[in-house]
Design a protein around this motif. Sequence first.
Motif, mmCIF file in Angstrom:
data_model
loop_
_atom_site.group_PDB
_atom_site.id
_atom_site.type_symbol
_atom_site.label_atom_id
_atom_site.label_comp_id
_atom_site.label_asym_id
_atom_site.label_seq_id
_atom_site.Cartn_x
_atom_site.Cartn_y
_atom_site.Cartn_z
ATOM 1 N N MET A 115 0.827 -1.203 0.000
ATOM 2 C CA MET A 115 0.000 0.000 0.000
ATOM 3 C C MET A 115 0.865 1.258 0.000
ATOM 4 S SD MET A 115 -3.288 -1.028 2.408
ATOM 5 C CE MET A 115 -2.315 -1.403 3.855
ATOM 6 N N ALA A 116 1.939 1.250 0.772
ATOM 7 C CA ALA A 116 2.855 2.390 0.762
ATOM 8 C C ALA A 116 3.452 2.569 -0.632
ATOM 9 C CB ALA A 116 3.958 2.181 1.799
ATOM 10 N N GLY A 117 3.804 1.466 -1.272
ATOM 11 C CA GLY A 117 4.342 1.543 -2.633
ATOM 12 C C GLY A 117 3.356 2.126 -3.614
ATOM 13 N N THR A 118 2.077 1.792 -3.450
ATOM 14 C CA THR A 118 1.032 2.338 -4.321
ATOM 15 C C THR A 118 0.955 3.855 -4.185
ATOM 16 O OG1 THR A 118 -0.233 0.294 -4.077
ATOM 17 C CG2 THR A 118 -1.416 2.212 -4.923
ATOM 18 N N PHE A 119 1.040 4.350 -2.952
ATOM 19 C CA PHE A 119 0.962 5.797 -2.730
ATOM 20 C C PHE A 119 2.202 6.533 -3.243
ATOM 21 C CE2 PHE A 119 -1.837 4.464 0.984
ATOM 22 C CZ PHE A 119 -3.014 4.807 0.338
ATOM 23 N N LEU A 120 3.345 5.854 -3.255
ATOM 24 C CA LEU A 120 4.595 6.514 -3.618
ATOM 25 C C LEU A 120 4.963 6.368 -5.092
ATOM 26 C CD1 LEU A 120 6.758 5.441 -0.529
ATOM 27 C CD2 LEU A 120 5.833 7.721 -0.979
ATOM 28 N N ALA A 121 4.447 5.355 -5.758
ATOM 29 C CA ALA A 121 4.895 5.041 -7.123
ATOM 30 C C ALA A 121 4.650 6.198 -8.087
ATOM 31 C CB ALA A 121 4.192 3.779 -7.618
ATOM 32 N N ALA A 122 5.654 6.460 -8.929
ATOM 33 C CA ALA A 122 5.539 7.521 -9.933
ATOM 34 C C ALA A 122 5.734 6.974 -11.344
ATOM 35 C CB ALA A 122 6.559 8.618 -9.655
#
Length: 480
Positions: A115-122
């Motif tokens: 979930m953290a990766g989803t929020f951070l991914a660019a």
Amino acid sequence: MNVSLILIILLIGALATYSVGDKFASKVALLFGLISLGASIVLLNQYNLGENIGFITQWIAKPNISFALQADGLALAMLLLTTALTPIIIFSSFGTEVKNAKTFYALILFMAFAMAGTFLAADGLLYYIFWELSLLPIYFIALVWGNGDAEERKKAVVKFFIYTLAGSLFMLVGFAYLYQKAGSLLIEDLYKLNLSGSEQVWLFVGFFLAYAIKIPIIPFHTWQANVYQKAPTVGTMLLSGIMLKMGLYSVIRWQLPIVPLAAKGHVLIMLILGIGGVIYGSIVALRQKDLKKLLAYSSLAHVGLIAAGAYTLTADGISGAVLQMIAHGFVVVGLFFIAEIIYRRYETRVIADMGGIRSQAPKFASLFLLIVLASVALPTTFNFIGEFTVLYSLSQVNIAFAVLGGTTIILGAYYMLKMYQSVMLGETNTKPFADVTANEGIVLVVIIAVLFFFGLYPKPIIELIMPSIEGILNQINRIK
């Protein structure tokens, strides 16, 4: 130091939790959850000092895919929500006996990682990978450690998995098309595309299907109540507190700026669906006899209002939606934890089987009431800030939408206070009800402190998210 450190901590934490065995799994998971929160606060401080905490490197040469993590105020706000709620959720489970604890807690940390990766991914492909990875842990958490009849639980969880996965495939097709146009999936490159009106409409629909199921927005909500009821309380907290925010965040970060013409052309439809969810969720919540189902439909009503705010395409609407996302995350985790505390004592979630708890557990009654008041957006609570801002944005579009959206406050106050009265007041139940333990009290007090602190002083979060929201609005309005 950059935001990739958070992902490393959570991934290592998941592996370490699984490795230490069942006896110490919960404590190790809590430790890594707290470390990730501490690291997030340090990164926030670096960001406020003007340091670049993003991360980007070439990942795949052909196709041109980057491992890119963005670290603006909006992404950091959602990262902090994730890393703050994760240790709270882990700690809340300490009063429940968990079989195969090492796997259970490792899955929680792995889900937080995704979930953290989803929020951070660019980068679009990286974002999609994290988006799908988050689905795997909650599938097993709900299936293996869930409640009720095993066959019914399996049906509910499999429906959720297939439904969510199918919706995401439309988003994947959209990214494949965008890659053909841009030669890259970096979000900054996707923002630069000048897509035709028809292209934008098809892409808008593809992204909407993925997000509407995850949030959920009616009529794509049919999986929600059963899964919330069948999942263990920790799983329900992860779903309602953080995971559904992935869909709302993605609307703001990915959908609206990439296809602004289609977004503007579908404002009325989106607002009708969002407000429809508010009214439908509130009415169905009124009829519920199971406490977790009532809270599930209450959540449906609140996220409908959040989605409506985002789709107003105004600064007030989007900022109010983000504020309400964060507030809702804390309040819904608190409410589901209260349901879990009652279940630990009474082994039932049927509201009619409760009653008279206040006379036996006055501390619990007081903490419960404070969270109920926050959920109905009492002034001085965090939820009031978000809901008022969203309703104001709806009034800018059409006063009728604001009036209809306001039903979430009126109906919400009615069914939540009625539920509190049925559960806590009345004649004393024949079953004894012990007051909150130290662990339970800590969880509830922390949640209440957050809700009232930011209800009285929301300035730090507003200042954090507004530059990002203004940039997104500039992107949406780049083509008149």
